[in-house]
Write a protein that holds these residues in place. Structure first.
Motif, PDB file in Angstrom:
ATOM      1  N   MET A 219      60.434  34.074  33.002  1.00 24.68           N
ATOM      2  CA  MET A 219      59.354  34.549  32.143  1.00 24.68           C
ATOM      3  C   MET A 219      58.874  33.461  31.190  1.00 24.68           C
ATOM      4  O   MET A 219      57.668  33.286  30.975  1.00 24.68           O
ATOM      5  N   ILE A 220      59.810  32.702  30.618  1.00 25.25           N
ATOM      6  CA  ILE A 220      59.417  31.689  29.635  1.00 25.25           C
ATOM      7  C   ILE A 220      59.168  30.327  30.280  1.00 25.25           C
ATOM      8  O   ILE A 220      58.683  29.403  29.621  1.00 25.25           O
ATOM      9  N   GLY A 221      59.507  30.179  31.568  1.00 23.51           N
ATOM     10  CA  GLY A 221      59.220  28.932  32.259  1.00 23.51           C
ATOM     11  C   GLY A 221      60.120  27.779  31.868  1.00 23.51           C
ATOM     12  O   GLY A 221      59.710  26.614  31.943  1.00 23.51           O
ATOM     13  N   ILE A 222      61.357  28.064  31.454  1.00 26.57           N
ATOM     14  CA  ILE A 222      62.319  27.023  31.098  1.00 26.57           C
ATOM     15  C   ILE A 222      63.435  27.050  32.139  1.00 26.57           C
ATOM     16  O   ILE A 222      64.008  28.107  32.405  1.00 26.57           O
ATOM     17  N   PRO A 223      63.755  25.907  32.757  1.00 28.48           N
ATOM     18  CA  PRO A 223      64.705  25.888  33.871  1.00 28.48           C
ATOM     19  C   PRO A 223      66.098  26.409  33.558  1.00 28.48           C
ATOM     20  O   PRO A 223      66.762  26.941  34.431  1.00 28.48           O
ATOM     21  N   LYS A 224      66.567  26.228  32.332  1.00 29.50           N
ATOM     22  CA  LYS A 224      67.944  26.614  32.020  1.00 29.50           C
ATOM     23  C   LYS A 224      67.997  27.350  30.687  1.00 29.50           C
ATOM     24  O   LYS A 224      67.508  26.854  29.670  1.00 29.50           O
ATOM     25  N   VAL A 225      68.597  28.528  30.702  1.00 26.40           N
ATOM     26  CA  VAL A 225      68.844  29.301  29.483  1.00 26.40           C
ATOM     27  C   VAL A 225      70.357  29.451  29.339  1.00 26.40           C
ATOM     28  O   VAL A 225      71.022  29.973  30.243  1.00 26.40           O
ATOM     29  N   LEU A 226      70.894  28.962  28.234  1.00 32.87           N
ATOM     30  CA  LEU A 226      72.331  29.017  27.988  1.00 32.87           C
ATOM     31  C   LEU A 226      72.621  30.015  26.871  1.00 32.87           C
ATOM     32  O   LEU A 226      71.999  29.954  25.804  1.00 32.87           O
ATOM     33  N   ILE A 227      73.545  30.909  27.121  1.00 36.42           N
ATOM     34  CA  ILE A 227      73.948  31.906  26.133  1.00 36.42           C
ATOM     35  C   ILE A 227      75.318  31.511  25.593  1.00 36.42           C
ATOM     36  O   ILE A 227      76.286  31.437  26.352  1.00 36.42           O
ATOM     37  N   GLY A 228      75.392  31.244  24.298  1.00 32.21           N
ATOM     38  CA  GLY A 228      76.653  30.867  23.673  1.00 32.21           C
ATOM     39  C   GLY A 228      77.481  32.095  23.345  1.00 32.21           C
ATOM     40  O   GLY A 228      77.156  32.834  22.411  1.00 32.21           O
ATOM     41  N   ARG A 229      78.551  32.292  24.108  1.00 32.71           N
ATOM     42  CA  ARG A 229      79.392  33.477  23.919  1.00 32.71           C
ATOM     43  C   ARG A 229      80.750  33.146  23.296  1.00 32.71           C
ATOM     44  O   ARG A 229      81.535  34.052  23.032  1.00 32.71           O
ATOM     45  N   SER A 230      81.053  31.896  23.100  1.00 27.89           N
ATOM     46  CA  SER A 230      82.379  31.500  22.622  1.00 27.89           C
ATOM     47  C   SER A 230      82.638  31.991  21.205  1.00 27.89           C
ATOM     48  O   SER A 230      81.728  32.053  20.380  1.00 27.89           O
ATOM     49  N   MET A 231      83.906  32.278  20.935  1.00 21.68           N
ATOM     50  CA  MET A 231      84.308  32.771  19.623  1.00 21.68           C
ATOM     51  C   MET A 231      85.516  31.979  19.144  1.00 21.68           C
ATOM     52  O   MET A 231      86.196  31.303  19.921  1.00 21.68           O
ATOM     53  N   TYR A 232      85.777  32.067  17.844  1.00 24.22           N
ATOM     54  CA  TYR A 232      86.951  31.418  17.259  1.00 24.22           C
ATOM     55  C   TYR A 232      87.533  32.315  16.178  1.00 24.22           C
ATOM     56  O   TYR A 232      86.839  33.166  15.614  1.00 24.22           O
ATOM     57  N   ALA A 233      88.823  32.130  15.913  1.00 27.53           N
ATOM     58  CA  ALA A 233      89.496  32.915  14.881  1.00 27.53           C
ATOM     59  C   ALA A 233      89.233  32.280  13.520  1.00 27.53           C
ATOM     60  O   ALA A 233      89.558  31.113  13.305  1.00 27.53           O
ATOM     61  N   ALA A 234      88.660  33.053  12.613  1.00 24.99           N
ATOM     62  CA  ALA A 234      88.296  32.525  11.302  1.00 24.99           C
ATOM     63  C   ALA A 234      89.458  32.558  10.320  1.00 24.99           C
ATOM     64  O   ALA A 234      89.438  31.835   9.320  1.00 24.99           O
ATOM     65  N   ASN A 235      90.464  33.389  10.597  1.00 24.51           N
ATOM     66  CA  ASN A 235      91.589  33.472   9.653  1.00 24.51           C
ATOM     67  C   ASN A 235      92.593  32.354   9.924  1.00 24.51           C
ATOM     68  O   ASN A 235      92.752  31.884  11.055  1.00 24.51           O
ATOM     69  N   GLU A 236      93.269  31.907   8.872  1.00 24.86           N
ATOM     70  CA  GLU A 236      94.232  30.831   8.991  1.00 24.86           C
ATOM     71  C   GLU A 236      95.489  31.302   9.720  1.00 24.86           C
ATOM     72  O   GLU A 236      95.888  32.470   9.625  1.00 24.86           O
ATOM     73  N   GLU A 237      96.159  30.374  10.429  1.00 25.60           N
ATOM     74  CA  GLU A 237      97.397  30.696  11.135  1.00 25.60           C
ATOM     75  C   GLU A 237      98.472  31.126  10.139  1.00 25.60           C
ATOM     76  O   GLU A 237      98.676  30.486   9.114  1.00 25.60           O
ATOM     77  N   GLY A 238      99.126  32.221  10.446  1.00 22.86           N
ATOM     78  CA  GLY A 238     100.200  32.715   9.598  1.00 22.86           C
ATOM     79  C   GLY A 238      99.736  33.484   8.380  1.00 22.86           C
ATOM     80  O   GLY A 238     100.566  33.958   7.596  1.00 22.86           O
ATOM     81  N   SER A 239      98.435  33.619   8.193  1.00 23.25           N
ATOM     82  CA  SER A 239      97.946  34.344   7.018  1.00 23.25           C
ATOM     83  C   SER A 239      98.087  35.841   7.241  1.00 23.25           C
ATOM     84  O   SER A 239      98.153  36.336   8.370  1.00 23.25           O
ATOM     85  N   SER A 240      98.118  36.566   6.129  1.00 24.37           N
ATOM     86  CA  SER A 240      98.245  38.020   6.205  1.00 24.37           C
ATOM     87  C   SER A 240      96.898  38.699   6.409  1.00 24.37           C
ATOM     88  O   SER A 240      96.833  39.914   6.579  1.00 24.37           O
TER      89      SER A 240
END
Length: 298
Positions: A219-240
């Protein structure tokens, strides 16, 4: 004490054919900043004056006359410096000896360490390409939109995604005389965009009537559309604090020209310079009766 312990890897009546690991399935950073393998850890990069390549210099020439000449110039050379990213994990001999199937302590350590290196790289690339400060020296079209200036595609009544995308494409075309060939967006944006009434109205007579990445790409005429699905843990290791997963790619959209493959004299949104291969090493610690597994990347 090294982790995991024997109690972590030995469980009565464990199903040996079942193992569940949580990891990001789709990393896209390498498709946004192609990797260039380099022979030196640091070096200079030739840069050319853009206007020299767009100025019309060719002239009519009459046989026997002196041929017209033109010049193109080199800009101040840029440079790169590959820094080392590494992480290690200590695996005790007793853990290896007592591990039941399907546990493979050393192999699992290698997989986890490799994924950690990739996760950190994904985070760094996303942070740079969506930073107006980082990208301000490379294009005049980067603007951090905040508050009421944000393009809110989830406000379906007043937003016009196709108009906004056309405007972004025209802006890039005016800067580099190339059509953008890659569009990147966080999955939170895609979840809202694929339900936009204006877009669904364009495909309501198709077989499915459902907006897919492939249909949107056409539809938009762009050869590649990438969807960023990656996630990361925002809390520190060992934190409560309660475990919190955050989206790496956020609620942002990027349009860019990225060459299908890195090459000399080929511009790109960005490049990653990689010195050597990603390496896995094992270090023996006899006194501790353990082996340290490490993964390193420059």
């Amino acid at each position: 004490m090294p982790n995991p312990t024997m109690n972590d890897v030995h469980t009565n009546a464990l199903l040996s054919n079942v193992s569940i690991a949580y990891r990001n399935a789709d990393y896209i950073a390498d498709q946004i900043w192609p990797r260039i393998r380099v022979e030196k850890q640091s070096d200079s990069i030739a840069k050319y004056i853009k206007s020299d390549w767009f100025r019309i210099n060719a002239q009519v020439w009459a046989p026997g006359a002196k041929k017209p000449t033109g010049e193109y110039r080199l800009d101040t050379a840029d440079s790169y410096n590959c820094v080392s990213w590494a992480l290690s994990h200590l695996v005790a001999d007793s853990v290896v000896a007592n591990a039941d199937a399907p546990f493979r302590p050393r192999a699992e350590a290698t997989e986890w360490l490799t994924d950690q290196i990739m996760l950190a790289y994904e985070y760094r690339v996303a942070a740079k390409v969506f930073s107006a400060t980082e990208m301000s020296g490379y294009t005049a079209g980067v603007t951090a939109l905040t508050g009421g200036a944000q393009v809110a595609w989830d406000t379906y009544e007043t937003s016009d995604p196709m108009k906004d995308i056309d405007a972004m494409m025209a802006l890039i075309r005016g800067q580099i005389a190339r059509e953008p060939n890659v569009m990147v967006m966080g999955v939170q944006v895609w979840d809202k965009l694929k339900q936009h009434p204006d877009l669904l109205d364009r495909i309501k007579y198709t077989q499915t009537g459902i907006m897919t990445e492939g249909i949107f790409q056409s539809m938009i005429g762009i050869p590649k559309v990438l969807i960023g699905r990656s996630m990361y843990a925002a809390n520190e290791e060992g934190s409560s604090a309660q475990e919190t997963l955050s989206y790496i790619w956020g609620k942002s959209v990027l349009l860019a020209w990225i060459p299908p493959r890195p090459n000399l004299m080929t511009p790109s949104l960005g490049y990653t310079f990689q010195w050597g291969d990603r390496a896995t090493q094992e270090y023996r610690y006899d006194e501790e009766e353990a082996t340290k597994v490490a993964v390193t990347e420059w």
